[in-house]
Design a protein around this motif. Structure first.
Motif, short mmCIF file in Angstrom:
data_model
loop_
_atom_site.label_atom_id
_atom_site.label_comp_id
_atom_site.label_asym_id
_atom_site.label_seq_id
_atom_site.Cartn_x
_atom_site.Cartn_y
_atom_site.Cartn_z
N SER A 32 0.85 -1.20 0.00
CA SER A 32 0.00 0.00 0.00
C SER A 32 0.88 1.24 0.00
O SER A 32 2.07 1.18 0.32
CB SER A 32 -0.91 0.01 1.23
N PHE A 33 0.29 2.36 -0.33
CA PHE A 33 1.01 3.63 -0.33
C PHE A 33 1.60 3.93 1.04
O PHE A 33 2.77 4.26 1.16
CB PHE A 33 0.09 4.77 -0.79
N SER A 34 0.79 3.76 2.09
CA SER A 34 1.28 4.08 3.44
C SER A 34 2.42 3.15 3.86
O SER A 34 3.39 3.59 4.48
CB SER A 34 0.14 4.05 4.45
N GLU A 35 2.35 1.86 3.50
CA GLU A 35 3.44 0.93 3.81
C GLU A 35 4.71 1.29 3.05
O GLU A 35 5.81 1.25 3.60
CB GLU A 35 3.03 -0.50 3.46
N LEU A 36 4.55 1.66 1.78
CA LEU A 36 5.70 2.05 0.97
C LEU A 36 6.37 3.29 1.54
O LEU A 36 7.60 3.34 1.68
CB LEU A 36 5.29 2.29 -0.49
N MET A 37 5.57 4.27 1.93
CA MET A 37 6.14 5.51 2.47
C MET A 37 6.86 5.24 3.79
O MET A 37 7.90 5.84 4.08
CB MET A 37 5.06 6.57 2.64
N ALA A 38 6.34 4.31 4.60
CA ALA A 38 7.01 3.95 5.86
C ALA A 38 8.37 3.31 5.56
O ALA A 38 9.37 3.64 6.21
CB ALA A 38 6.13 3.00 6.67
N LYS A 39 8.42 2.41 4.58
CA LYS A 39 9.69 1.77 4.22
C LYS A 39 10.68 2.78 3.65
O LYS A 39 11.87 2.72 3.96
CB LYS A 39 9.46 0.64 3.21
N LEU A 40 10.20 3.71 2.84
CA LEU A 40 11.08 4.74 2.28
C LEU A 40 11.61 5.64 3.38
O LEU A 40 12.77 6.06 3.35
CB LEU A 40 10.35 5.55 1.21
N GLY A 41 10.76 5.95 4.36
CA GLY A 41 11.19 6.75 5.51
C GLY A 41 12.27 6.05 6.30
O GLY A 41 13.25 6.67 6.73
N GLU A 42 12.13 4.73 6.48
CA GLU A 42 13.14 3.93 7.18
C GLU A 42 14.45 3.93 6.39
O GLU A 42 15.53 3.99 6.97
CB GLU A 42 12.67 2.50 7.36
N LEU A 43 14.33 3.87 5.07
CA LEU A 43 15.50 3.82 4.19
C LEU A 43 16.38 5.05 4.36
O LEU A 43 17.59 4.95 4.45
CB LEU A 43 15.03 3.70 2.73
N CYS A 44 15.76 6.23 4.43
CA CYS A 44 16.58 7.45 4.54
C CYS A 44 16.54 8.11 5.90
O CYS A 44 17.17 9.14 6.09
CB CYS A 44 16.25 8.46 3.46
N GLY A 45 15.81 7.55 6.83
CA GLY A 45 15.84 8.06 8.19
C GLY A 45 14.99 9.27 8.46
O GLY A 45 15.17 9.95 9.46
N LYS A 46 14.05 9.57 7.57
CA LYS A 46 13.15 10.70 7.79
C LYS A 46 11.92 10.55 6.89
O LYS A 46 11.91 9.75 5.97
CB LYS A 46 13.85 12.02 7.50
N THR A 47 10.91 11.34 7.17
CA THR A 47 9.70 11.34 6.34
C THR A 47 10.04 11.97 4.99
O THR A 47 10.73 12.99 4.93
CB THR A 47 8.59 12.15 7.03
N VAL A 48 9.56 11.34 3.93
CA VAL A 48 9.90 11.81 2.58
C VAL A 48 8.66 11.90 1.70
O VAL A 48 7.62 11.33 2.01
CB VAL A 48 10.92 10.86 1.91
N SER A 49 8.81 12.63 0.61
CA SER A 49 7.81 12.59 -0.46
C SER A 49 8.44 11.82 -1.61
O SER A 49 9.66 11.71 -1.70
CB SER A 49 7.39 14.00 -0.89
N LEU A 50 7.60 11.26 -2.47
CA LEU A 50 8.05 10.34 -3.51
C LEU A 50 7.66 10.85 -4.89
O LEU A 50 6.50 11.15 -5.15
CB LEU A 50 7.43 8.95 -3.26
N ARG A 51 8.66 10.93 -5.74
CA ARG A 51 8.44 11.22 -7.16
C ARG A 51 9.15 10.13 -7.95
O ARG A 51 10.25 9.73 -7.60
CB ARG A 51 8.98 12.58 -7.56
N CYS A 52 8.50 9.66 -9.01
CA CYS A 52 9.07 8.57 -9.80
C CYS A 52 9.20 8.97 -11.26
O CYS A 52 8.40 9.75 -11.79
CB CYS A 52 8.21 7.32 -9.69
N GLN A 53 10.18 8.38 -11.91
CA GLN A 53 10.40 8.60 -13.33
C GLN A 53 9.66 7.51 -14.09
O GLN A 53 9.82 6.32 -13.80
CB GLN A 53 11.89 8.52 -13.63
N LEU A 54 8.83 7.89 -15.04
CA LEU A 54 8.16 6.90 -15.87
C LEU A 54 9.18 6.28 -16.81
O LEU A 54 10.17 6.93 -17.18
CB LEU A 54 7.02 7.55 -16.66
N PRO A 55 8.98 5.05 -17.22
CA PRO A 55 10.01 4.34 -17.99
C PRO A 55 10.36 4.98 -19.32
O PRO A 55 11.47 4.81 -19.79
CB PRO A 55 9.41 2.95 -18.20
N THR A 56 9.47 5.75 -19.90
CA THR A 56 9.76 6.35 -21.20
C THR A 56 10.02 7.86 -21.12
O THR A 56 10.10 8.52 -22.14
CB THR A 56 8.57 6.12 -22.17
#
Length: 146
Positions: A53-77
């Motif tokens: 889920s979005f909330s689970e992903l954001m929690a894992k990303l926060g753990e990865l960098c040690g703080k709350t983050v926002s997420l932007r992604c590059q589309l493959p093309t």
């Protein structure tokens, strides 16, 4: 049983997706050609179940960098100038759909390029782009039928 395992690895979608996460750096133009690239910071790979889920992903990303983050992604093309802000389960589903299309046409695995930053409200990029295009195209001749 080994044949069953081999068949499962050939499926276009897998249970795990990988995000190549960059944070702490900046997106800057490259000197010779002006193409955007990520400079500095850290880059790590995060593997998660594709049903996350979005909330689970954001929690894992926060753990990865040690703080709350926002997420932007590059589309493959797309290039780095067209990052997509991910703010919901629907955004994740749409992102995975885009990547699944690319994976279906390639024999190699595709990783989702993710850029993490301190939380800000993500402005809807398509609306901003559309508004600037509309303003530019409206500045010329009155009717645009051609």
């Amino acid at each position: 049983m080994a044949g069953t395992t081999l068949n499962l690895t050939k499926l276009p979608t897998t249970e795990t997706i990988k995000f190549v996460c960059s944070y702490g750096g900046r997106i800057l133009p490259r000197y010779p050609d002006g193409k955007l690239r990520y400079y500095g910071g850290h880059t790590r790979v995060l593997a998660v179940n594709r049903s996350i889920s979005f909330s689970e992903l954001m929690a894992k990303l926060g753990e990865l960098c040690g703080k709350t983050v926002s997420l932007r992604c590059q589309l493959p093309t797309e290039d780095l100038d067209a990052l997509v802000c991910i703010t919901s389960n629907e955004d994740i589903a749409n992102l995975l759909e885009e990547y699944d299309r690319v994976v279906g046409t390639q024999s190699t695995s595709v990783k989702i390029r993710a850029f993490l930053s301190t939380p800000k409200k993500c402005s809807p990029s398509p609306t901003v782009s559309t508004a600037s295009v509309s303003a530019d195209s409206g500045a010329g001749s009155g009717s645009g039928s051609g």
